[in-house]
Design a protein around this motif. Structure first.
Motif, PDB file in Angstrom:
ATOM      1  N   ASP A 172       0.829  -1.210   0.000  1.00  0.00           N
ATOM      2  CA  ASP A 172       0.000   0.000   0.000  1.00  0.00           C
ATOM      3  C   ASP A 172       0.865   1.263   0.000  1.00  0.00           C
ATOM      4  N   PHE A 173       1.863   1.292   0.891  1.00  0.00           N
ATOM      5  CA  PHE A 173       2.732   2.463   1.050  1.00  0.00           C
ATOM      6  C   PHE A 173       3.382   2.855  -0.287  1.00  0.00           C
ATOM      7  N   GLY A 174       3.825   1.864  -1.047  1.00  0.00           N
ATOM      8  CA  GLY A 174       4.485   2.128  -2.330  1.00  0.00           C
ATOM      9  C   GLY A 174       3.565   2.846  -3.315  1.00  0.00           C
ATOM     10  N   VAL A 175       2.275   2.587  -3.210  1.00  0.00           N
ATOM     11  CA  VAL A 175       1.310   3.238  -4.116  1.00  0.00           C
ATOM     12  C   VAL A 175       1.206   4.729  -3.760  1.00  0.00           C
ATOM     13  N   ALA A 176       1.208   5.026  -2.438  1.00  0.00           N
ATOM     14  CA  ALA A 176       1.197   6.437  -2.023  1.00  0.00           C
ATOM     15  C   ALA A 176       2.500   7.122  -2.448  1.00  0.00           C
ATOM     16  N   ALA A 253      -4.212   6.006  -4.725  1.00  0.00           N
ATOM     17  CA  ALA A 253      -3.634   7.134  -3.996  1.00  0.00           C
ATOM     18  C   ALA A 253      -3.785   8.339  -4.902  1.00  0.00           C
ATOM     19  N   VAL A 254      -4.433   9.375  -4.378  1.00  0.00           N
ATOM     20  CA  VAL A 254      -4.758  10.534  -5.200  1.00  0.00           C
ATOM     21  C   VAL A 254      -4.250  11.787  -4.498  1.00  0.00           C
ATOM     22  N   ALA A 255      -3.575  12.668  -5.222  1.00  0.00           N
ATOM     23  CA  ALA A 255      -3.111  13.938  -4.666  1.00  0.00           C
ATOM     24  C   ALA A 255      -3.474  15.038  -5.659  1.00  0.00           C
ATOM     25  N   ARG A 267      -2.001  13.851  -9.181  1.00  0.00           N
ATOM     26  CA  ARG A 267      -1.022  12.756  -9.086  1.00  0.00           C
ATOM     27  C   ARG A 267      -1.794  11.526  -8.636  1.00  0.00           C
ATOM     28  N   ILE A 268      -1.659  10.442  -9.383  1.00  0.00           N
ATOM     29  CA  ILE A 268      -2.503   9.267  -9.124  1.00  0.00           C
ATOM     30  C   ILE A 268      -1.665   7.985  -9.149  1.00  0.00           C
ATOM     31  N   GLY A 269      -1.797   7.207  -8.076  1.00  0.00           N
ATOM     32  CA  GLY A 269      -1.179   5.876  -8.030  1.00  0.00           C
ATOM     33  C   GLY A 269      -2.272   4.825  -7.896  1.00  0.00           C
ATOM     34  N   LEU A 270      -2.040   3.662  -8.488  1.00  0.00           N
ATOM     35  CA  LEU A 270      -3.019   2.575  -8.375  1.00  0.00           C
ATOM     36  C   LEU A 270      -2.375   1.354  -7.728  1.00  0.00           C
ATOM     37  N   GLY A 271      -3.135   0.712  -6.832  1.00  0.00           N
ATOM     38  CA  GLY A 271      -2.681  -0.533  -6.208  1.00  0.00           C
ATOM     39  C   GLY A 271      -3.684  -1.636  -6.481  1.00  0.00           C
ATOM     40  N   GLY A 272      -3.266  -2.873  -6.237  1.00  0.00           N
ATOM     41  CA  GLY A 272      -4.150  -4.020  -6.438  1.00  0.00           C
ATOM     42  C   GLY A 272      -4.395  -4.328  -7.904  1.00  0.00           C
ATOM     43  N   MET A 273      -3.847  -3.542  -8.777  1.00  0.00           N
ATOM     44  CA  MET A 273      -4.121  -3.645 -10.218  1.00  0.00           C
ATOM     45  C   MET A 273      -2.888  -4.049 -11.016  1.00  0.00           C
ATOM     46  N   ALA A 274      -1.716  -3.783 -10.475  1.00  0.00           N
ATOM     47  CA  ALA A 274      -0.540  -3.774 -11.354  1.00  0.00           C
ATOM     48  C   ALA A 274       0.609  -4.624 -10.816  1.00  0.00           C
ATOM     49  N   TYR A 275       1.535  -4.877 -11.702  1.00  0.00           N
ATOM     50  CA  TYR A 275       2.720  -5.679 -11.391  1.00  0.00           C
ATOM     51  C   TYR A 275       3.672  -4.946 -10.428  1.00  0.00           C
ATOM     52  N   ARG A 276       3.629  -3.617 -10.472  1.00  0.00           N
ATOM     53  CA  ARG A 276       4.489  -2.813  -9.590  1.00  0.00           C
ATOM     54  C   ARG A 276       3.700  -1.573  -9.184  1.00  0.00           C
TER      55      ARG A 276
END
Ligand SMILES: Cc1cc2nc3c(=O)[nH]c(=O)nc-3n(C[C@H](O)[C@H](O)[C@H](O)COP(=O)(O)OP(=O)(O)OC[C@H]3O[C@@H](n4cnc5c(N)ncnc54)[C@H](O)[C@@H]3O)c2cc1C
Length: 343
Positions: A172-176, A253-255, A267-276
């Motif tokens: 989770d942290f990596g997505v933020a 993660a949205v900023a 700025r947008i990060g996605l988790g649970g969806m991707a390889y990294r």
């Protein structure tokens, strides 16, 4: 568990020297660092990781677990505990996505044990990777295939995958961090360097057994995030099968930097969806300079998941990912944000 040599590193130089055989970002290197041990020991017991040497870096905690927050930004020591960072007043107030990503991860006991550096280097939860009785896993045994492609792949990735591996990055942290344009500080035999967090995890490119761009013996010493209005208007939304103690099946993660209704920067990060840890630049481009409405959020989410590739059981994921991102964007738009004169 297989026999291994245990050594305590007195300082960073010794850690790097003892860790020289950590390989170049290889997931199953012959030397592993021990921070909180919650990934490492788990995978050693499962016989997935088989290090010959374990280098304990917990003696480095006092210089490398500090949290510094100032007008220019945040610096988090890599040996800081997840729970300490999640509860820090400056992180809560000025970097809510970071606090939430840590708070919503794992369990209280794990967060009290686990470190930030270990967190970003945790391994996938793919059941075929975690169970060596499955022969086909390119991440464990290069060239052996990927059992997940025709197997049970409900939790597997839909972005950034190829035929060699469809495993999902679980953190989770990596997505933020990827959304907030974080930098990481590294120290190794060749000296110190700073890189964008976004370049820590390699794209799969047919080589899933090489996960990161870390050089042999390199230790992550700190994470840096620049201060700004977008960091204060940030949040982490996590969707999972049960309300706590579970990995994300989708997260965002949205900023946002807003000027009234208009998105100045997203700025947008996605988790649970991707390889990294996944940065959704396409979605950011859709939003920038436009009013943030349900319709523009949906268009951004469609762009973010446009390249999704599914494999049967995970066919539900693109739609869940889109809905998660829309919800995160609409929540970020209306969240209360404290104004700071010093940033
Ligand atoms: C049951 C369970 C549920 C969990 N749920 C979640 C969840 O919902 N969300 C989530 O994000 N995580 C979750 N986790 C993962 C957990 O957060 C990680 O196991 C933890 O953060 C790893 O940190 P650690 O300090 O224990 O790392 P360790 O296990 O000590 O190390 C992990 C890896 O990182 C390397 N390493 C560690 N520190 C450094 C450093 N400073 N520099 C270079 N290399 C380093 C080690 O060599 C090792 O390969 C869960 C774990 C468990 C067991």
């Amino acid at each position: 568990m297989r026999p291994f040599t245990y050594e305590r590193a007195a300082d960073l130089a010794q850690a790097s020297r003892l860790g020289l055989e950590t390989g170049q970002g290889q997931t199953d290197a012959r030397v592993q660092f021990l921070a909180g041990g919650t990934t490492l020991i788990d995978l050693m017991k499962l016989d997935v990781l088989r290090p010959e040497r374990v280098v304990d870096i917990t003696p480095l905690r006092s210089p490398y677990a500090t949290i510094e927050a100032g007008p220019n930004g945040l610096r988090l020591g890599a040996l800081a505990k997840m729970s300490t960072v999640a509860e820090h007043p400056a992180v809560l107030a000025d970097y809510p996505a970071i606090s939430q990503s840590l708070q919503l991860a794992a369990s209280a006991q794990l967060r009290n044990m686990a470190t930030l550096g270990g967190n970003v280097l945790q391994r996938t939860r793919c059941p075929y990777y975690r169970d060596p009785s499955w022969m086909a896993c390119n991440k464990r045994t290069p060239g052996s295939g990927c059992a997940a492609i025709a197997g049970f792949n409900r939790n597997h990735a839909v972005l950034g995958v190829d035929r060699s591996c469809i495993s999902q990055y679980p953190g989770d942290f990596g997505v933020a961090l990827v959304a907030l344009d974080a930098q990481i500080e590294l120290s190794g035999p060749q000296g110190q360097r700073r890189i964008a967090f976004a370049s820590l995890h390699r794209p799969v490119e047919g080589q899933p057994h090489i996960e990161t761009t870390l050089m042999p013996g390199e230790v992550i010493t700190a994470f840096q995030v620049t201060a700004g209005g977008w960091a204060r208007r940030s949040l982490y939304l996590k969707v999972r099968d049960r309300a706590s103690y579970e990995f994300a099946i989708a997260s965002a993660a949205v900023a946002l930097e807003m000027d009234g209704e208009i998105v100045r920067q997203a700025r947008i990060g996605l988790g649970g969806m991707a390889y990294r840890p996944w940065r959704a630049h396409e979605a950011e481009a859709v939003l920038t300079g436009k009013p943030l409405t349900e319709a523009s959020a949906e268009a951004a989410a469609a762009a973010a998941l446009g390249g999704a590739v599914t494999h049967g059981n995970n066919a539900y994921k693109p739609e869940l990912g889109r809905r998660t991102l829309v919800r995160a964007l609409m929540q970020a738009k209306t969240m209360p944000v404290a104004t700071r004169k010093d940033c």
